[in-house]
Design a protein around this motif. Structure first.
Motif, PDB file in Angstrom:
ATOM      1  N   LEU A   1      -4.292   8.217   1.817  1.00  0.00           N
ATOM      2  CA  LEU A   1      -5.523   8.211   2.064  1.00  0.00           C
ATOM      3  C   LEU A   1      -6.033   6.404   2.128  1.00  0.00           C
ATOM      4  O   LEU A   1      -6.637   6.041   2.963  1.00  0.00           O
ATOM      5  N   PRO A   2      -5.635   5.954   0.867  1.00  0.00           N
ATOM      6  CA  PRO A   2      -6.271   4.519   0.931  1.00  0.00           C
ATOM      7  C   PRO A   2      -5.506   3.702   2.044  1.00  0.00           C
ATOM      8  O   PRO A   2      -6.034   2.710   2.490  1.00  0.00           O
ATOM      9  N   VAL A   3      -4.349   3.860   2.660  1.00  0.00           N
ATOM     10  CA  VAL A   3      -3.727   3.076   3.559  1.00  0.00           C
ATOM     11  C   VAL A   3      -4.578   3.548   4.880  1.00  0.00           C
ATOM     12  O   VAL A   3      -4.851   2.584   5.526  1.00  0.00           O
ATOM     13  N   ILE A   4      -5.243   4.759   5.224  1.00  0.00           N
ATOM     14  CA  ILE A   4      -5.809   4.936   6.241  1.00  0.00           C
ATOM     15  C   ILE A   4      -7.329   4.331   6.257  1.00  0.00           C
ATOM     16  O   ILE A   4      -7.582   3.880   6.977  1.00  0.00           O
ATOM     17  N   ASP A   5      -7.714   4.070   4.838  1.00  0.00           N
ATOM     18  CA  ASP A   5      -8.890   3.235   4.526  1.00  0.00           C
ATOM     19  C   ASP A   5      -8.868   2.114   5.260  1.00  0.00           C
ATOM     20  O   ASP A   5      -9.844   1.676   5.752  1.00  0.00           O
ATOM     21  N   LYS A   6      -7.917   1.439   5.342  1.00  0.00           N
ATOM     22  CA  LYS A   6      -7.634   0.070   5.715  1.00  0.00           C
ATOM     23  C   LYS A   6      -7.944  -0.153   7.385  1.00  0.00           C
ATOM     24  O   LYS A   6      -8.135  -0.905   7.980  1.00  0.00           O
TER      25      LYS A   6
ATOM     26  N   PHE B   1      -4.446  -6.145   9.828  1.00  0.00           N
ATOM     27  CA  PHE B   1      -4.243  -4.687   8.984  1.00  0.00           C
ATOM     28  C   PHE B   1      -2.939  -5.036   8.315  1.00  0.00           C
ATOM     29  O   PHE B   1      -2.861  -4.435   7.263  1.00  0.00           O
ATOM     30  N   ILE B   2      -1.993  -5.584   8.971  1.00  0.00           N
ATOM     31  CA  ILE B   2      -0.602  -5.513   8.170  1.00  0.00           C
ATOM     32  C   ILE B   2      -0.708  -6.411   6.994  1.00  0.00           C
ATOM     33  O   ILE B   2      -0.108  -6.184   5.895  1.00  0.00           O
ATOM     34  N   ASP B   3      -1.415  -7.490   7.013  1.00  0.00           N
ATOM     35  CA  ASP B   3      -1.554  -8.582   5.870  1.00  0.00           C
ATOM     36  C   ASP B   3      -2.307  -7.647   4.799  1.00  0.00           C
ATOM     37  O   ASP B   3      -2.153  -7.788   3.674  1.00  0.00           O
TER      38      ASP B   3
ATOM     39  N   ALA C   1     -13.360   2.477  10.655  1.00  0.00           N
ATOM     40  CA  ALA C   1     -13.961   3.287  11.479  1.00  0.00           C
ATOM     41  C   ALA C   1     -13.064   4.032  12.452  1.00  0.00           C
ATOM     42  O   ALA C   1     -13.188   5.383  12.714  1.00  0.00           O
ATOM     43  N   ALA C   2     -12.033   3.333  12.670  1.00  0.00           N
ATOM     44  CA  ALA C   2     -11.234   4.020  13.817  1.00  0.00           C
ATOM     45  C   ALA C   2     -10.390   5.201  13.206  1.00  0.00           C
ATOM     46  O   ALA C   2     -10.160   6.183  13.980  1.00  0.00           O
ATOM     47  N   MET C   3     -10.163   5.231  11.877  1.00  0.00           N
ATOM     48  CA  MET C   3      -9.581   6.458  11.137  1.00  0.00           C
ATOM     49  C   MET C   3     -10.354   7.611  10.389  1.00  0.00           C
ATOM     50  O   MET C   3     -10.028   8.380   9.725  1.00  0.00           O
TER      51      MET C   3
ATOM     52  N   ALA D   1       0.681  -1.004  -0.119  1.00  0.00           N
ATOM     53  CA  ALA D   1       0.040  -0.076   0.033  1.00  0.00           C
ATOM     54  C   ALA D   1       0.929   1.325   0.155  1.00  0.00           C
ATOM     55  O   ALA D   1       0.291   2.226  -0.383  1.00  0.00           O
ATOM     56  N   PHE D   2       2.070   1.204   0.554  1.00  0.00           N
ATOM     57  CA  PHE D   2       2.982   2.347   0.534  1.00  0.00           C
ATOM     58  C   PHE D   2       3.841   2.581  -0.791  1.00  0.00           C
ATOM     59  O   PHE D   2       4.377   3.638  -0.946  1.00  0.00           O
ATOM     60  N   THR D   3       3.551   1.745  -1.929  1.00  0.00           N
ATOM     61  CA  THR D   3       4.511   1.829  -2.857  1.00  0.00           C
ATOM     62  C   THR D   3       4.075   3.156  -3.977  1.00  0.00           C
ATOM     63  O   THR D   3       5.162   3.986  -4.435  1.00  0.00           O
TER      64      THR D   3
END
Length: 202
Positions: free
Chosen positions: A36-41, A159-161, A44-46, A5-7
């Motif tokens: 933003l897509p990383v935060i999406d993962k 989350f990491i997966d 609701a927490a974010m 997701a960080f690429t």
């Protein structure tokens, strides 16, 4: 190396500085958008943090689009507002850049916690990073809302997966911390130079 997701974030960071070493508005905002897509993962927490980041990116993008030549460099948006004494307004680009940078500080700390404290739950990673970054600038109401939301943080391993698996993600997060943190520090330094780095939420 497998994509994570960080690429796109790491690719974008390479283009943020001009040849003369100044932060370019559009590439910097593009990097923030890729986060933003990383935060999406997080789900609701974010949600609150994501909405805040999205709103500030839109505000700065809109200013950039109004005159891409004039606002090619990120800090030109702030300089104009400082000159016209509108920088402290709640809807100013200065305010937008300040809160966008603070939200990114929070995420940098969160990802640092994820790879450095393998025994921490996701909620603890979130809470610790919030305490270190955003909390001091938030009023009681915002602070309470964020604290409640963080209890909804997803399971750490899942989350990491979703991000691409620990082995792949760890290397990318390390690169992200090394390359993105200095840009945020530069933002703070500039905002401090015009007396705008210590505004609190109303």
């Amino acid at each position: 190396m497998a994509e994570t997701a960080f690429t796109p974030v790491l690719e974008g960071i390479k283009h943020v500085k001009s040849e003369s070493g100044e932060i370019l508005a559009k590439p910097f905002l593009e990097v923030c958008k890729h986060i933003l897509p990383v935060i999406d993962k997080f789900g609701a927490a974010m949600a609150i943090v994501k909405s805040d980041i999205g709103g500030n990116i839109s505000r700065l993008e809109s200013k950039y689009s109004s005159d891409p030549t004039k606002f090619n460099f990120l800090y030109n948006m702030v300089k104009v507002e400082v000159e016209t004494k509108t920088a402290k307004g709640s809807s100013s680009c200065t305010n937008g850049l300040l809160w966008l940078t603070r939200a990114m500080d929070f995420l940098v700390e969160l990802f640092r916690n994820l790879i450095e404290h393998l025994d921490w739950s996701m909620t603890q990673c979130c809470t610790e990073s919030y305490g270190k970054t955003l909390k001091q600038w938030h009023g009681w109401l915002a602070s309470s809302s964020v604290t409640v939301a963080m209890k909804l943080a997803p399971d750490r391993k899942k989350f990491i997966d979703v991000l691409g698996g620990f082995d792949n993600v760890k290397a990318d997060i390390e690169k992200f911390l090394i390359t993105f943190s200095p840009l945020l520090q530069e933002n703070h330094k500039f905002l401090a130079s015009v007396g705008m780095d210590n505004l609190k939420a109303s």
